[in-house]
Design an enzyme around this catalytic site. Sequence first.
Site, mmCIF file in Angstrom:
data_model
loop_
_atom_site.group_PDB
_atom_site.id
_atom_site.type_symbol
_atom_site.label_atom_id
_atom_site.label_comp_id
_atom_site.label_asym_id
_atom_site.label_seq_id
_atom_site.Cartn_x
_atom_site.Cartn_y
_atom_site.Cartn_z
ATOM 1 C CB SER A 1 -0.855 0.067 1.242
ATOM 2 O OG SER A 1 -0.446 -0.702 2.311
ATOM 3 C CD GLU B 1 -3.170 3.453 -5.784
ATOM 4 O OE1 GLU B 1 -3.145 2.839 -4.594
ATOM 5 O OE2 GLU B 1 -3.015 4.767 -5.669
ATOM 6 C CG ASN C 1 -3.048 3.716 1.280
ATOM 7 O OD1 ASN C 1 -4.217 4.049 1.406
ATOM 8 N ND2 ASN C 1 -2.360 2.692 0.875
ATOM 9 C CG HIS D 1 -2.854 -0.773 -3.298
ATOM 10 N ND1 HIS D 1 -3.172 0.511 -2.938
ATOM 11 C CD2 HIS D 1 -3.174 -1.395 -2.007
ATOM 12 C CE1 HIS D 1 -3.392 0.773 -1.742
ATOM 13 N NE2 HIS D 1 -3.554 -0.401 -1.269
HETATM 14 N N1 CAA Z 1 -17.175 -9.613 0.838
HETATM 15 C C1 CAA Z 1 -18.159 -9.708 0.086
HETATM 16 N N2 CAA Z 1 -19.364 -8.675 0.126
HETATM 17 C C2 CAA Z 1 -19.055 -7.955 1.278
HETATM 18 C C3 CAA Z 1 -17.988 -7.905 2.096
HETATM 19 C C4 CAA Z 1 -16.953 -8.821 2.001
HETATM 20 N N3 CAA Z 1 -15.975 -8.780 2.691
HETATM 21 N N4 CAA Z 1 -18.123 -6.830 2.960
HETATM 22 C C5 CAA Z 1 -19.315 -6.110 2.726
HETATM 23 N N5 CAA Z 1 -19.917 -6.680 1.695
HETATM 24 C C6 CAA Z 1 -21.059 -6.341 0.756
HETATM 25 C C7 CAA Z 1 -22.546 -6.787 1.707
HETATM 26 O O1 CAA Z 1 -22.703 -7.996 1.490
HETATM 27 C C8 CAA Z 1 -23.329 -5.736 0.953
HETATM 28 O O2 CAA Z 1 -23.736 -6.011 -0.222
HETATM 29 P P1 CAA Z 1 -25.198 -5.428 -0.855
HETATM 30 O O3 CAA Z 1 -24.589 -4.044 -1.393
HETATM 31 O O4 CAA Z 1 -25.267 -6.318 -2.001
HETATM 32 O O5 CAA Z 1 -26.083 -5.457 0.132
HETATM 33 C C9 CAA Z 1 -22.419 -4.428 0.965
HETATM 34 O O6 CAA Z 1 -20.945 -5.028 0.722
HETATM 35 C C10 CAA Z 1 -22.441 -3.752 1.883
HETATM 36 O O7 CAA Z 1 -22.033 -4.180 3.219
HETATM 37 P P2 CAA Z 1 -23.001 -4.169 4.613
HETATM 38 O O8 CAA Z 1 -24.326 -3.767 4.348
HETATM 39 O O9 CAA Z 1 -22.540 -5.523 5.592
HETATM 40 O O10 CAA Z 1 -22.243 -2.845 5.315
HETATM 41 P P3 CAA Z 1 -22.123 -1.396 5.088
HETATM 42 O O11 CAA Z 1 -23.066 -0.911 4.109
HETATM 43 O O12 CAA Z 1 -21.827 -0.912 6.292
HETATM 44 O O13 CAA Z 1 -20.623 -1.769 4.186
HETATM 45 C C11 CAA Z 1 -18.531 -1.446 3.760
HETATM 46 C C12 CAA Z 1 -19.581 -2.038 4.432
HETATM 47 C C13 CAA Z 1 -18.634 -2.036 2.012
HETATM 48 C C14 CAA Z 1 -16.995 -1.853 4.197
HETATM 49 C C15 CAA Z 1 -18.488 0.220 3.810
HETATM 50 O O14 CAA Z 1 -18.570 0.432 5.170
HETATM 51 C C16 CAA Z 1 -17.314 0.691 3.034
HETATM 52 O O15 CAA Z 1 -17.422 1.062 1.989
HETATM 53 N N6 CAA Z 1 -16.323 1.264 4.052
HETATM 54 C C17 CAA Z 1 -15.190 2.026 3.483
HETATM 55 C C18 CAA Z 1 -14.244 1.052 2.861
HETATM 56 C C19 CAA Z 1 -12.920 1.598 2.436
HETATM 57 O O16 CAA Z 1 -12.695 2.831 2.407
HETATM 58 N N7 CAA Z 1 -11.896 0.594 2.082
HETATM 59 C C20 CAA Z 1 -10.537 1.190 1.610
HETATM 60 C C21 CAA Z 1 -9.805 1.216 2.855
HETATM 61 S S1 CAA Z 1 -8.472 1.691 2.411
HETATM 62 C C22 CAA Z 1 -7.433 0.505 1.707
HETATM 63 O O17 CAA Z 1 -7.828 -0.419 1.484
HETATM 64 C C23 CAA Z 1 -6.361 0.743 0.821
HETATM 65 C C24 CAA Z 1 -4.936 0.424 1.853
HETATM 66 O O18 CAA Z 1 -3.987 0.183 1.346
HETATM 67 C C25 CAA Z 1 -5.086 1.114 3.232
#
Ligand code: CAA
Length: 291
Positions: free
Chosen positions: A119, A152, A190, A140
């Site tokens: 990352s 990415e 990031n 990424h």
């Molecule tokens: N696998 C498959 N599906 C998943 C899942 C997983 N691990 N986690 C969630 N889902 C699905 C759910 O089934 C749901 O599907 P539908 O839209 O069909 O209903 C959908 O995703 C939304 O999930 P939830 O209803 O359980 O929960 P939510 O609405 O709170 O969403 C989330 C959860 C998708 C994680 C949301 O909170 C989100 O987008 N958060 C931000 C995530 C983010 O910013 N990620 C980037 C992090 S930075 C990074 O990764 C880079 C790095 O290097 C640090």
Amino acid sequence: MKIKEVGIIGSGQMGNGIAHVSALAGYKVVLIDIAETALTKALETIEKNLKRQVQREKISQEEMDKALGNISTNIDSKALKNADLIIEAATENFDLKVKIFKDILEHIKKDCLLSTNTSSLSITKLAAVTDRPDKFIGLHFMNPVPVMKLVEIIPGIATSDEMLETTKQFALSLGKTIATAEDFPAFIANRILLPMINEAVYALYEGVGDIKSIDTSMKLGMGHPMGPLELADFVGLDTCLAILNVLYEGFGNPKYSPCPLLVKYVEAGWYGVKSGKGFYDYSGDKPVPTR
Ligand code: CAA
């Protein structure tokens, strides 16, 4: 460069997510970790997440079964011998990644493509420890991998155009959207996300707001799906600190200096969701702020 079999090193939250989407897209996947227990846990997670997609009618039961059938696991990296593309998704630690790449070189095909899910770390520097910097790239993924659309792609200074094109096609074949970034500390996503998270920790450290107020401000005020502290816990506070250190050391600019409170949480072993405690405590039904 035809990819049929993908080797993934590291079965944690990123590695198992990458295995999930690769297997679902029809690739044979060999998932490697150092402990059987980690691989068992990874397979359970993949199955749970695939099941969730079946329940939400995103995929069929048949697609789920096929995806699971595409995945094999192994604690011996010799199992990567037939891989066409390897994606390293181990902990965000330069020396560890160097060791992994050096260790696998003698077992893998001469034309096997190499990539890292780092990352923040230098792709060029990692590529230079291998025998094929032209076939090395940053790939990424975002967490949770099955949900987040972005991949990415970061070519190093020696990455060939053919490698870049093959990697782009691979990411597109997983149903992802790509953004290409130059190989500078923490790339694009990031470079922008981590200073925001760090600023949120500073706001907490300086008492501008408590955890709930900071997260609510960004969730409801800015329409972010998660508040910055909740997101930091989700990413892992150790990973957040590692990325900030890469930014700080890479640019020598004090604006990236990690907040002492973030350092303290990591020193305590409070890494967020994966350790059960970070800015929130995850031991109960609902996460509760720790301050
Ligand atoms: N696998 C498959 N599906 C998943 C899942 C997983 N691990 N986690 C969630 N889902 C699905 C759910 O089934 C749901 O599907 P539908 O839209 O069909 O209903 C959908 O995703 C939304 O999930 P939830 O209803 O359980 O929960 P939510 O609405 O709170 O969403 C989330 C959860 C998708 C994680 C949301 O909170 C989100 O987008 N958060 C931000 C995530 C983010 O910013 N990620 C980037 C992090 S930075 C990074 O990764 C880079 C790095 O290097 C640090």
